[in-house]
Design a protein around this motif. Structure first.
Motif, PDB file in Angstrom:
ATOM      1  N   PRO A 224      13.619 -19.807  -4.865  1.00 41.70           N
ATOM      2  CA  PRO A 224      13.998 -18.397  -5.204  1.00 41.70           C
ATOM      3  C   PRO A 224      14.144 -18.141  -6.624  1.00 41.70           C
ATOM      4  O   PRO A 224      13.948 -17.171  -7.381  1.00 41.70           O
ATOM      5  N   ALA A 225      14.664 -19.266  -7.329  1.00 39.24           N
ATOM      6  CA  ALA A 225      14.868 -19.266  -8.689  1.00 39.24           C
ATOM      7  C   ALA A 225      14.007 -19.070  -9.506  1.00 39.24           C
ATOM      8  O   ALA A 225      13.815 -18.373 -10.435  1.00 39.24           O
ATOM      9  N   SER A 226      12.929 -19.933  -9.199  1.00 43.78           N
ATOM     10  CA  SER A 226      11.585 -19.740  -9.929  1.00 43.78           C
ATOM     11  C   SER A 226      10.612 -18.616  -9.762  1.00 43.78           C
ATOM     12  O   SER A 226      10.264 -17.826 -10.694  1.00 43.78           O
ATOM     13  N   LEU A 227      11.041 -17.762  -8.729  1.00 44.89           N
ATOM     14  CA  LEU A 227      10.391 -16.610  -8.281  1.00 44.89           C
ATOM     15  C   LEU A 227      11.056 -15.415  -9.097  1.00 44.89           C
ATOM     16  O   LEU A 227      10.244 -14.515  -9.675  1.00 44.89           O
ATOM     17  N   ARG A 266       7.780 -24.287 -19.218  1.00 41.26           N
ATOM     18  CA  ARG A 266       8.567 -23.456 -18.377  1.00 41.26           C
ATOM     19  C   ARG A 266       9.925 -24.136 -17.954  1.00 41.26           C
ATOM     20  O   ARG A 266      10.757 -23.303 -17.647  1.00 41.26           O
ATOM     21  N   VAL A 267       9.953 -25.500 -18.229  1.00 38.53           N
ATOM     22  CA  VAL A 267      11.259 -26.122 -17.877  1.00 38.53           C
ATOM     23  C   VAL A 267      11.900 -26.687 -19.129  1.00 38.53           C
ATOM     24  O   VAL A 267      11.243 -27.484 -19.719  1.00 38.53           O
ATOM     25  N   VAL A 268      13.146 -26.526 -19.399  1.00 34.51           N
ATOM     26  CA  VAL A 268      13.823 -27.139 -20.427  1.00 34.51           C
ATOM     27  C   VAL A 268      15.187 -27.752 -20.062  1.00 34.51           C
ATOM     28  O   VAL A 268      16.006 -26.995 -19.284  1.00 34.51           O
ATOM     29  N   LEU A 269      15.366 -29.074 -20.526  1.00 31.11           N
ATOM     30  CA  LEU A 269      16.617 -29.579 -20.214  1.00 31.11           C
ATOM     31  C   LEU A 269      17.637 -29.442 -21.420  1.00 31.11           C
ATOM     32  O   LEU A 269      17.114 -29.801 -22.536  1.00 31.11           O
ATOM     33  N   ILE A 358      17.078 -25.437 -27.881  1.00 28.65           N
ATOM     34  CA  ILE A 358      17.662 -24.173 -27.775  1.00 28.65           C
ATOM     35  C   ILE A 358      16.722 -22.686 -27.759  1.00 28.65           C
ATOM     36  O   ILE A 358      16.988 -22.009 -26.878  1.00 28.65           O
ATOM     37  N   ARG A 359      15.934 -22.953 -28.838  1.00 29.25           N
ATOM     38  CA  ARG A 359      14.862 -22.041 -28.839  1.00 29.25           C
ATOM     39  C   ARG A 359      13.983 -22.067 -27.507  1.00 29.25           C
ATOM     40  O   ARG A 359      13.504 -20.884 -27.219  1.00 29.25           O
ATOM     41  N   ARG A 360      13.520 -22.970 -27.127  1.00 29.14           N
ATOM     42  CA  ARG A 360      12.517 -23.105 -25.919  1.00 29.14           C
ATOM     43  C   ARG A 360      13.429 -22.384 -24.903  1.00 29.14           C
ATOM     44  O   ARG A 360      12.827 -21.936 -23.917  1.00 29.14           O
ATOM     45  N   ALA A 361      14.736 -22.720 -24.517  1.00 31.92           N
ATOM     46  CA  ALA A 361      15.396 -22.406 -23.531  1.00 31.92           C
ATOM     47  C   ALA A 361      15.265 -20.808 -23.325  1.00 31.92           C
ATOM     48  O   ALA A 361      15.798 -20.336 -22.105  1.00 31.92           O
ATOM     49  N   ARG A 362      15.490 -20.160 -24.431  1.00 28.79           N
ATOM     50  CA  ARG A 362      15.305 -18.831 -24.552  1.00 28.79           C
ATOM     51  C   ARG A 362      14.001 -18.073 -23.897  1.00 28.79           C
ATOM     52  O   ARG A 362      14.253 -17.070 -23.469  1.00 28.79           O
ATOM     53  N   HIS A 363      13.265 -18.852 -23.869  1.00 27.74           N
ATOM     54  CA  HIS A 363      11.852 -18.354 -23.223  1.00 27.74           C
ATOM     55  C   HIS A 363      11.321 -18.952 -22.099  1.00 27.74           C
ATOM     56  O   HIS A 363      10.120 -18.980 -21.544  1.00 27.74           O
ATOM     57  N   ALA A 364      12.329 -19.959 -21.472  1.00 24.15           N
ATOM     58  CA  ALA A 364      11.748 -20.644 -20.238  1.00 24.15           C
ATOM     59  C   ALA A 364      12.239 -20.094 -19.042  1.00 24.15           C
ATOM     60  O   ALA A 364      12.846 -18.788 -19.080  1.00 24.15           O
ATOM     61  N   ARG A 365      11.648 -20.518 -18.123  1.00 25.57           N
ATOM     62  CA  ARG A 365      11.783 -19.981 -16.819  1.00 25.57           C
ATOM     63  C   ARG A 365      13.046 -20.657 -15.961  1.00 25.57           C
ATOM     64  O   ARG A 365      13.873 -19.884 -15.416  1.00 25.57           O
TER      65      ARG A 365
END
Length: 895
Positions: A224-227, A266-269, A358-365
């Motif tokens: 559900p989170a990814s959806l 799509r995924v950022v740690l 930080i920047r990638r997290a703003r546009h990640a899923r």
């Protein structure tokens, strides 16, 4: 003929350097001095396959390379040349490429500098035997991409998702032919309710979901989170309790995004800054590279830097065995553990791993974070990542503890000295801390007296914080040099006077009231000193902000970034702690009414390390830290899923409603206006046939020798695969010292947290790879460690894991227990025992034995376990463990 010690050493001297895995560990096992020369396959693995993880053993390397792991030591030794060949072939595949050229230059440099054992083989594999040394190979930042700022993301939509869509997404993730688990689909449907549109401000959609071990909850909430993230154009933050769990969750996400490039997009740690490699630290450590021992680890770190996915040096894809093999002297200086980041003033700022994430997290899923980072950002009002709208808190039973750490304050020597260092920079010693003036000197030159005046006033006032060698003055009771040191000395004196007993070894605590007159007076003077520092820092912030507000059109983007960075640093590193400290000092003089429920709990503390006083101070924690969690994080969110295998307490004879109310109290759900949605999915495992549980009745837990003998006997009975859990590091170390040699003599290697210089993730990797090894650990090994199969088939608790009796625990026991303090302690111990038991069975075919070496363990604590333990003697426990696990290893069925 079996050679030993000196005989092995003499025999080795007659032959060329050996091929081995992990030279220091091999030397310890053979009882010989450390190898002067060897071909260590760990070095070649890290060079040939940087950012690839492998347990640092022959079996671990074999598994990582797709080779059949050997079962016997002789087979492992025979496999070493094949491992070397496979690694060199991997290098050969990079011939005629930029990566191959970099590897050749690095190998040539290592050959010229330290005559690295593998250099000639590497150069031959690369087809460049005559490659020239190049120090630029040590400068990986030259080949790293720069981040670029994008436009702010558009506001997210608020579309909900249905249970049917969630089940379909789950089926897609699992793929055709996967095992169908109805309970997993039911759990995913319940989790989907946390992703419905919020209807009222301050009333998030909150789901509390308990999922028994084996349910498959990770993929159950990823569905559900990814959806939701895809449909609404905003990331969902998936928070776990430990770095090890973050890595496990990231690995699970490969099921959703099997393509590595798509997964990176799509995924950022996300972790705290102290977890990442600092490029400036790497450059500066290389500039001091005078010892030959430091060349190879720096070379391997440089190789890793150009291949790592996230730049995470603690628990990520950096080899966790590096510290043990090469020591902490080099690797320990690479992350920014002391808060010395100079942000936009850094020459590597646009290549910084932290800024990238930080920047990638703003546009990640999906953003995979940990509770500590999420809580700290909430405490700071949002942090660098903004305020997410949707959260999943896995291991949700730890929300209370995580919030307890994040929403707390401390006036200690370490905390106050750290602020002085941040303001004044290095005052002697080895540090690159430049101080506030150096960090903003270009801003000062352009701003004139409006900035210079308050800056100089703040630097002068910083002299009131602990100066160099403050620890020595405190420990020796010599004259304090400023108001903070005087306050620390007075606190230390009150603690020593009030502590019920003092053996000189361990830290002490004391209540704040009744307050000693000297503490009250030094506290008043310290408040004055802190005010003298706070006022100019406020004026400095105002002056810098005015530059942004009054002439924004004249500012370059880089200048705006520098100003905003400076302001944010002043607020978070200076003004926020100063406000908290001053509030604590003022509150210290207010005597509470006896018997009243406090909002905050204050106490004085003396910290010791190895029987030496190292710090003192005052601490303040929320009595109930889920209040700020609910106010600052959960309340503003639109939806939260809080999930765990152990959300509810299984007290004897307790009804379901009481169990859920306890879960709501521990997670903060009771502080929210909208009631939580409750869901529970039982474990699919047959614990009656898959497990045995014993409480041993004839071991004196107070005698370490008896505990060690019992644990050794049980580990031998299981043939390895044993995890021993301790409540004290000192006892863990002593037991490890006593049982390691006899276990090794029987072919069972022992690894131990706080003994082996490997991070917890690597220790678990080794334990998982070495099926017949054993591992000793504390809480971190109890929570969230996933070791399926025979590698973990025996779990031994040295004693009941009661909560530690502290002042903070005393107050919570009184005021949060619902009038039953004994039950508060029981619930904590029951929860920890359940968590430990949950490590044993991870798959349907697993079998395992649970043993508690505490004759005085109350039966009521066992109510939370899925099977009822039997009280037996050690001899009986050993015999039954051996019989049950031998039956398991030969494929028999349990009676």
């Amino acid at each position: 003929m079996v050679l030993q010690g000196a005989e092995i050493e003499r025999e080795l001297a007659l032959h060329p350097p050996p091929i081995l895995v992990h030279a220091p560990a091999t030397a310890r096992r053979l009882d010989i001095p450390p190898f002067l020369d060897s071909y260590d396959l760990l070095e070649l693995f890290a060079f040939a396959l940087p950012a690839r993880l492998a347990a640092p053993t022959p079996r671990g390397l074999a598994a990582a390379l797709g080779l059949t792991p050997p079962h016997e030591d002789a087979d492992a030794a025979a496999l070493l040349p094949e491992i070397a060949t496979k690694l060199l072939r991997a290098l050969a595949e990079t011939r005629n490429s930029a990566a191959g050229a970099d590897a050749a230059a690095m190998a040539a440099q290592l050959k010229a500098t330290i005559n690295w054992a593998w250099a000639d083989s590497v150069l031959a594999a690369l087809g460049t035997p005559d490659a020239k040394p190049d120090r630029n190979a040590f400068r990986p930042w030259r080949r790293l991409p720069e981040w670029e700022d994008d436009a702010p993301p558009p506001p997210p939509a608020s579309h909900g998702i249905t249970a049917t869509e969630t089940r379909q997404r789950l089926a897609e993730i699992l793929g055709e032919g996967s095992e169908q688990r109805p309970s997993q689909a039911d759990y995913a449907s319940a989790a989907a309710m946390a992703f419905q549109p919020r209807e009222v401000e301050g009333e998030p959609r909150l789901v509390l979901a308990e999922a028994g071990t084996g349910t498959g909850k990770t993929l159950g909430y990823i569905a559900p989170a990814s959806l939701w993230a895809e449909r609404n154009g905003a990331p969902v933050w998936l928070s776990t309790y430990t770095r090890n769990l973050q890595r496990q969750l990231d690995q699970e996400l490969a099921r959703l995004y099997p393509d590595p490039e798509e997964r990176r997009a799509r995924v950022v740690l996300r972790k705290g800054r102290e977890n990442y490699l600092c490029l400036l630290n790497l450059e500066e450590v290389q500039g001091q590279m005078t010892l030959k021992d430091s060349v190879l680890p720096l070379a391997l770190a440089a190789r890793w830097t150009t291949h790592t996915r996230e730049g995470d040096i603690l628990g990520g894809d950096f080899p966790g065995w590096m510290t043990e093999v090469f020591g902490v002297g080099v690797i320990g200086h690479l992350p920014d553990r002391r808060g010395e980041c100079i942000r936009s003033a850094c020459t590597h700022y646009r290549k910084c791993f932290v800024e990238h994430s930080i920047r990638r997290a703003r546009h990640a899923r999906l953003v995979v974070a940990n509770h500590a980072l999420v809580m700290v950002q909430a405490a700071l009002g949002g942090g660098e990542d903004g305020k997410p709208l949707r959260y999943v808190f896995d291991e949700g039973h730890h929300i209370f503890d995580a919030a307890d750490g994040a929403f707390s304050a401390a006036i200690t020597g370490f905390e106050t000295a750290e602020l002085r260092r941040w303001l004044l920079g290095a005052e002697g010693g080895r540090s690159r801390a430049k101080g506030l003036q150096r960090r903003i000197e270009d801003l000062v030159e352009e701003s004139g007296e409006d900035v210079t005046g308050p800056l100089l006033a703040a630097l002068h006032a910083a002299q009131g914080l602990p100066g160099p060698f403050w620890q020595t003055r405190m420990a020796e009771g010599t004259g304090a040099s400023n108001p903070t040191e005087a306050f620390l000395a007075a606190v230390r004196a009150q603690v020593l006077a009030r502590a019920p007993e003092d053996d000189g070894q361990y830290g002490l605590e004391a209540d704040v009231h009744p307050l000693n007159p000297e503490v009250e007076e030094t506290g008043r003077l310290l408040d004055v000193a802190l005010s003298a520092l706070e006022d100019p820092l406020k004026k400095l912030c105002q002056a810098l902000q005015s530059r942004i507000d009054h002439a924004p059109e004249e500012l370059e983007t880089s200048d705006r970034i520098k100003l905003e960075t400076a302001i944010r640093g002043l607020e978070r590193r200076g003004l926020m702690p100063l406000a908290a400290w001053r509030g604590m000092l003022k509150g210290m003089t207010v005597v509470p009414e006896p018997g009243t429920r406090p909002r905050m709990v204050d106490w004085f503390e003396l910290t010791r390390r190895e029987a030496r006083d190292v710090d003192a101070g005052m601490r303040r924690h929320w009595l109930d830290p889920t209040i700020p969690f609910a106010t600052d994080l959960a309340g503003p969110a639109h939806g939260l899923l809080i999930t765990s295998a152990t959300l509810r307490d299984r007290a004897p004879n307790a009804d379901e409603e009481a169990a859920w109310r306890a879960a709501e109290a521990r997670t903060g759900a009771g502080h929210l206006a909208m009631p939580a949605i409750r869901a529970a999915v039982p474990s699919p495992f047959d614990y009656q046939s898959q497990t045995r549980a014993f409480v041993v009745t004839d071991v004196d837990k107070s005698r370490t020798e008896q505990v060690a003998s019992a644990m050794r006997a049980l580990f031998l009975a299981s043939g390895g695969g044993g995890l021993g859990l301790f409540t004290a590091i000192r006892r863990l170390r002593e037991v490890a010292r006593l049982i390691a040699p006899p276990l090794l003599a029987e072919g069972i290697p022992l690894y131990a947290q706080h003994v082996d210089a490997m991070d917890n993730s690597t220790l678990v990797d080794v334990f998982r790879a070495e099926e017949d090894s054993c591992l000793l650990g504390t809480d971190a090994m109890r929570d969230g460690v996933d070791v399926p199969g025979r590698s973990l088939r025996l779990l031994v608790y040295e004693r009941v894991p009661w909560p530690r009796p502290t002042i903070l625990h005393r107050e919570r026991r009184i005021h949060l227990s619902g009038g039953y303090p004994k039950g508060y302690d029981d619930a904590e111990a029951r929860h920890r025992l359940r968590q430990g038991f949950g490590r044993l069975i991870r798959r349907g075919e697993d079998k395992g034995v649970f043993v508690l070496l505490d004759p005085r363990a109350p039966s009521r604590l066992m109510a939370g376990l899925p099977v009822e333990p039997r009280r037996v003697t050690l001899k009986e426990a050993v015999a039954e463990t051996e019989a049950f696990l031998r039956e398991e290893s030969t494929g028999g069925s349990a009676p």
